[in-house]
Design an enzyme around this catalytic site. Structure first.
Site, PDB file in Angstrom:
ATOM      1  N   ARG A   1     -17.271  -4.698  17.852  1.00 19.71           N
ATOM      2  CA  ARG A   1     -16.616  -5.957  17.467  1.00 19.71           C
ATOM      3  C   ARG A   1     -15.181  -6.037  17.984  1.00 19.71           C
ATOM      4  NH1 ARG A   1     -18.270  -9.335  13.594  1.00 19.71           N
ATOM      5  NH2 ARG A   1     -19.484  -7.748  12.499  1.00 19.71           N
TER       6      ARG A   1
ATOM      7  N   CYS B   1     -16.194 -10.144   4.945  1.00 21.60           N
ATOM      8  CA  CYS B   1     -15.655  -8.840   4.560  1.00 21.60           C
ATOM      9  C   CYS B   1     -14.439  -9.012   3.646  1.00 21.60           C
ATOM     10  CB  CYS B   1     -15.270  -8.034   5.798  1.00 21.60           C
ATOM     11  SG  CYS B   1     -14.766  -6.338   5.396  1.00 21.60           S
TER      12      CYS B   1
ATOM     13  N   CYS C   1       0.366   4.575   7.131  1.00 21.64           N
ATOM     14  CA  CYS C   1      -0.233   4.379   8.460  1.00 21.64           C
ATOM     15  C   CYS C   1       0.801   3.646   9.328  1.00 21.64           C
ATOM     16  CB  CYS C   1      -1.518   3.580   8.338  1.00 21.64           C
ATOM     17  SG  CYS C   1      -2.634   4.269   7.075  1.00 21.64           S
TER      18      CYS C   1
ATOM     19  N   CYS D   1       0.844  -1.202   0.000  1.00 20.54           N
ATOM     20  CA  CYS D   1       0.000   0.000   0.000  1.00 20.54           C
ATOM     21  C   CYS D   1       0.884   1.259   0.000  1.00 20.54           C
ATOM     22  CB  CYS D   1      -0.897  -0.012   1.234  1.00 20.54           C
ATOM     23  SG  CYS D   1      -1.960   1.433   1.339  1.00 20.54           S
TER      24      CYS D   1
ATOM     25  N   CYS E   1     -19.292   0.871   8.878  1.00 20.63           N
ATOM     26  CA  CYS E   1     -18.451   0.185   9.860  1.00 20.63           C
ATOM     27  C   CYS E   1     -17.196   1.022  10.036  1.00 20.63           C
ATOM     28  CB  CYS E   1     -18.099  -1.205   9.346  1.00 20.63           C
ATOM     29  SG  CYS E   1     -16.838  -2.041  10.318  1.00 20.63           S
TER      30      CYS E   1
ATOM     31  N   CYS F   1     -17.215  -4.733   2.464  1.00 26.41           N
ATOM     32  CA  CYS F   1     -15.946  -4.439   1.809  1.00 26.41           C
ATOM     33  C   CYS F   1     -15.170  -3.408   2.612  1.00 26.41           C
ATOM     34  CB  CYS F   1     -16.175  -3.863   0.409  1.00 26.41           C
ATOM     35  SG  CYS F   1     -16.610  -5.102  -0.813  1.00 26.41           S
TER      36      CYS F   1
ATOM     37  N   CYS G   1       0.878  -0.151  10.330  1.00 28.85           N
ATOM     38  CA  CYS G   1       0.434  -1.130   9.345  1.00 28.85           C
ATOM     39  C   CYS G   1       1.591  -1.805   8.615  1.00 28.85           C
ATOM     40  CB  CYS G   1      -0.497  -0.451   8.344  1.00 28.85           C
ATOM     41  SG  CYS G   1      -1.183  -1.614   7.154  1.00 28.85           S
TER      42      CYS G   1
HETATM   43  S1  SF4 Z   1      -3.972   0.891   7.036  1.00 24.79           S
HETATM   44 FE1  SF4 Z   1      -2.330  -0.102   5.805  1.00 24.79          FE
HETATM   45  S2  SF4 Z   1      -3.433  -0.876   4.025  1.00 24.79           S
HETATM   46 FE2  SF4 Z   1      -4.797   0.661   4.970  1.00 24.79          FE
HETATM   47  S3  SF4 Z   1      -4.309   2.631   3.962  1.00 24.79           S
HETATM   48 FE3  SF4 Z   1      -2.978   2.492   5.767  1.00 24.79          FE
HETATM   49  S4  SF4 Z   1      -1.048   1.587   5.029  1.00 24.79           S
HETATM   50 FE4  SF4 Z   1      -2.642   1.157   3.495  1.00 24.79          FE
END
Ligand code: SF4
Length: 338
Positions: A279, A114, A75, A71, A209, A150, A78
């Site tokens: 959840r 999901c 974040c 990605c 959600c 989703c 992540c």
């Molecule tokens: S949480 Fe992870 S997968 Fe989602 S937008 Fe941020 S970096 Fe990308």
């Protein structure tokens, strides 16, 4: 002479349990600041609120990653970000794999399936994969009726309409943390951009959600701020994650949240969100262990994710189903139209 402020749990019993009015930000903060010896009293009240306003059923969901890793966003929690040294690499799941995951989810008695992708937002290729995947799931007798949700990142209004037309009934997009803390967690997009996607999802008639992750260096006051911000969104579901420090990410060395702190936070969020599906999502196994998970189920939680998470193994689905059985909490069934 001054009179002492009323105890927040006494107030909550009348306001939340009796009248169904969620706690304000200041009240949530007062709950989060309660001493540890009030924890079982707090969990008991949160459980009573959940039973009164949501009922005893537990909503069970399975999740599958259609596109993992790589990605472009940053974040900090992540492992799927392509900006960090974390070991998750970009992988796509094929349609037979997606259908198989839906079947395994349906076999647990889950009502929700999901489909998740690690992206800033979907492109035409991803949306076309989702559409083909949903059609394939609908074509199988075992999964024809399962609710499909989703989680594909930020959407344009056209994409919101496309997903609604595919029959996606719920869309997940987490705000992740309090607005005031978000800029230190993510720098490649804003909290407000996420909020805008959620608003469009709601306007298109899909269920919303939206949850987040506790334990990312936010203050207790920011947890209360986040609870209030979620309450103002009025989401249908709030997934609560506890940070799993992922090697190679900026939060890789963070400490796990203490179990008691996690349970207190769950209960406080229930008191802010009396009618929401709350959840247990990622991190519960590490943060709470088996006993803590049971305490959470009797402390405000009314939904779980079974099986594996996106990049972390959960515990076997049967173990969770046995736990619910042991607690005499029924699994929510699909509403079939006769
Ligand atoms: S949480 Fe992870 S997968 Fe989602 S937008 Fe941020 S970096 Fe990308």
């Amino acid at each position: 002479m001054t009179t002492a402020a009323p105890d927040v749990l006494v107030t909550a019993r009348e306001q939340v349990l009796e009248r169904g009015v969620g706690l304000s930000e200041a009240q949530v903060l007062a709950v989060l600041e309660l001493s540890g010896d009030r924890l079982s009293e707090l969990l008991g009240l949160a459980h009573d609120v959940r039973m009164r306003w949501c009922g005893p059923e537990v909503e069970v969901e399975g999740i599958v990653s259609l596109k993992t890793g790589g990605c472009p966003e940053d974040c900090h929690f992540c492992s799927q970000s392509g900006q960090f040294r974390s070991p998750v690499r970009s992988v796509w799941l094929d349609i037979p794999g997606l259908v198989q995951a839906a079947k395994e989810t349906a076999a647990t008695g889950a009502t929700e399936f999901c489909i998740v992708a690690a992206v800033r937002g979907p492109d035409a290729r991803l949306l076309s994969q989702v559409k083909t995947g949903i059609e394939a799931i609908r074509a199988e007798p075992e999964t024809a009726d399962i609710n499909i949700a989703c989680s594909l990142g930020m959407l344009t209004s056209e994409q919101v309409d496309e997903l609604a037309a595919m029959g996606v009934h719920r869309y997940n997009h987490n705000l992740e943390t309090a607005r005031s803390h978000f800029p230190s967690v993510v720098t490649t997009h804003t909290w407000e951009e996420r909020w805008e996607t959620l608003r469009m999802v709601r306007d298109a008639g899909m269920e919303v959600c939206c949850g987040g992750i506790i334990g990312m260096g936010e203050t207790v006051a920011q947890r209360a701020e986040f609870a209030a911000q979620l309450a103002s969104l009025e989401p249908d579901e709030v997934p609560m994650n506890f940070l799993i420090p992922q090697p190679g990410t900026p939060y890789g060395e963070y400490a796990l949240l203490e179990g008691a702190e996690a349970l207190k936070t769950v209960a406080a969020f229930r008191l802010a969100l009396p009618r929401t599906i709350l959840r247990f999502a990622g991190g519960r196994e590490l943060t709470l262990g088996d006993l803590g998970a049971e305490q959470g189920m009797l402390g405000g939680i009314n939904a779980i994710i079974v099986g594996n998470y996106l990049t972390n193994l959960g515990r076997p689905a049967q173990q969770d189903l046995d736990m619910l059985d042991g607690l005499q909490l029924p699994i929510k069934a699909l509403n079939r139209t006769l």
